[in-house]
Design an enzyme around this catalytic site. Structure first.
Site, PDB file in Angstrom:
ATOM      1  N   TYR A 246       0.862  -1.196   0.000  1.00 16.85           N
ATOM      2  CA  TYR A 246       0.000   0.000   0.000  1.00 16.85           C
ATOM      3  C   TYR A 246       0.888   1.232   0.000  1.00 16.85           C
ATOM      4  CZ  TYR A 246      -3.365   3.513   1.512  1.00 16.85           C
ATOM      5  OH  TYR A 246      -4.154   4.632   1.587  1.00 16.85           O
TER       6      TYR A 246
ATOM      7  N   GLU B 253      -3.628   7.394  -4.081  1.00 16.79           N
ATOM      8  CA  GLU B 253      -3.575   6.125  -3.333  1.00 16.79           C
ATOM      9  C   GLU B 253      -3.355   4.977  -4.307  1.00 16.79           C
ATOM     10  OE1 GLU B 253      -7.173   4.105  -1.842  1.00 16.79           O
ATOM     11  OE2 GLU B 253      -6.299   4.321   0.157  1.00 16.79           O
TER      12      GLU B 253
END
Ligand code: ADP
Ligand code: MG
Length: 395
Positions: free
Chosen positions: A116, A204
């Protein structure tokens, strides 16, 4: 403003971030022909909606998942046919889901690890923050809840910019060996540059994949942009997909109203963001639920007031309209004329509670009184909120 994954990929790719080969399709035939043109023997088909959680989502007709891995171009076509024209429901879309008008067809990546990576704004420290975790592919909120130590948050000094040691620290945290930091560091710098150049409020990448071949590839990307900076990014504004947005928000944007749709049933029209938030708090305290946040601003024109009122009128959720105005720069009589004009254009189908105070309040009240319209006046804040909650059907 949000954009689709296929658009975010293009921006990332231009910034120098590796993404899997692929292209967007709007028909099943187009999806199949993209698959045929890709030099690979397994494919991914991804529903394009402005929401996360697509992999675990379900379509309105029961078809499972907005992310499918398949083996042949014919299967790509079949999956695309199930997705296109359907509504995808995820935990971020609400029960109605979002319409799928496009799918991304790409090569399927052989994943060794899912990571991530995000850059977003930290409102406590007033600076960009780099967020990294080895637990990619799952929601970062879930990781934060279950295993907060698995998340690195690195504040970036906006004056100095992202420092090489910060990118290295994040890369090491992500599990890259000290001899293999160059690729992830370059990627992190590219993401930061994109974040700055396009005035993003968030970039993101989840998952950021390490492939079996050792490459680092962005498999999913969500980009959000600061609406207040869109005027200097026409190329970004042109990526807007109105079909993905709340029609109430679109109507509000057209009239430059500061509006956010919520899920209660009391339509609020307030001037000043502080008073608007206090009004929503009061409604909650009185046992009600606001249908929206709406700040008509200090210098609202009669036309804007009319547009704002119409917006509340046409919202099928709204059971009562609550107007709470403290006349300062916006004068009470201007507001009253706006409301009367709106009511003349379309008679209110729900009760209207009006609380006016401040500049020209007497003139404002007179305009409303003499209009002959059936409006309920209130003077005190709590009294007004209670009347609104009662009119909406009580607690
Ligand atoms: P969402 O976050 O909306 O569910 P993602 O694009 O992150 O959608 O896809 C969900 C999962 O599907 C990813 O975590 C990954 O495991 C897998 N996936 C996505 N894109 C690819 C791809 N190109 N190749 C292989 N697997 C993929
Ligand atoms: Mg994802």
């Amino acid at each position: 403003m949000n954009i689709h994954e296929y658009q975010a990929r293009d921006l990332l790719s231009s910034a120098g971030v590796a993404v899997p080969r692929g292209a967007v399709a709007r028909t099943p035939e187009e999806a199949e022909s993209i698959a045929r043109s890709l030099p690979c023997n397994s494919f991914v088909v991804k529903a394009q909606v402005h929401a996360g959680g697509r992999g675990k989502g379900t379509f309105k007709d029961g078809f499972k998942s907005g992310v499918h891995l398949v083996k042949t171009p014919a299967q790509v076509r079949d999956v695309a046919a199930r997705m296109l024209g359907n509504q995808l429901i995820t935990h971020q879309t609400g029960p109605e889901g979002k319409p799928v008008h496009a799918v991304l067809v790409g090569e399927s990546t052989e994943i060794a690890r899912e990571l991530y990576l995000a850059i977003t704004l930290d409102r406590v420290f007033n600076c960009p923050v780099l967020i990294a975790s080895r637990e990619g592919g799952v929601e970062i909120e879930t990781v934060a809840e279950k295993n907060p130590a698995a998340i690195l948050r690195e504040k970036i000094d906006p004056g100095l910019g992202l420092q090489p040691y910060e990118a290295r620290k994040a890369s090491i945290f992500l599990g890259f060996p000290s001899t293999g930091l160059r690729a992830p560091c370059r990627l992190i710098h590219a993401v930061y540059r994109l974040f700055l150049e396009k005035d993003c409020s968030q970039v993101e990448i989840n998952p950021l994949a390490v492939t079996k071949g050792g490459d680092v590839v962005a498999l999913d990307a969500k980009l959000n942009f600061d609406d207040n900076a869109l005027f200097r990014h026409k190329e970004i504004e042109s990526l807007r997909d109105a079909a993905q947005e709340d029609p109430r928000d679109l109507a509000a944007a057209e009239h430059h109203l500061n509006y956010i749709g919520l899920d209660g049933n009391i339509g609020c029209m307030v001037n000043g963001a502080g008073l608007a938030m206090a009004t929503m708090d009061l409604l909650q305290a009185a046992g009600g639920r606001p249908a929206n946040f709406l700040d008509v601003g200090g210098g609202a024109s009669e036309q804007q007031i009319t547009a704002a009122f119409k917006l509340l009128q046409t919202d099928s959720q709204v059971r009562v309209i609550f107007i709470n105005i403290f006349g300062g720069i916006l004068k009470c009589d201007v507001l009253a004329h706006g409301i009367v004009a709106a009511c003349r254009a379309a008679a209110p189908r729900v009760p209207v509670i009006v609380r006016l105070q401040g500049t020209n309040v007497e003139e404002g009240r007179k305009v409303l009184r003499e209009s002959g319209l059936k409006l309920t006046a209130a003077e005190g804040l709590m009294e007004a909120a209670q009347k609104a909650v009662a009119a909406a059907g009580g607690k």
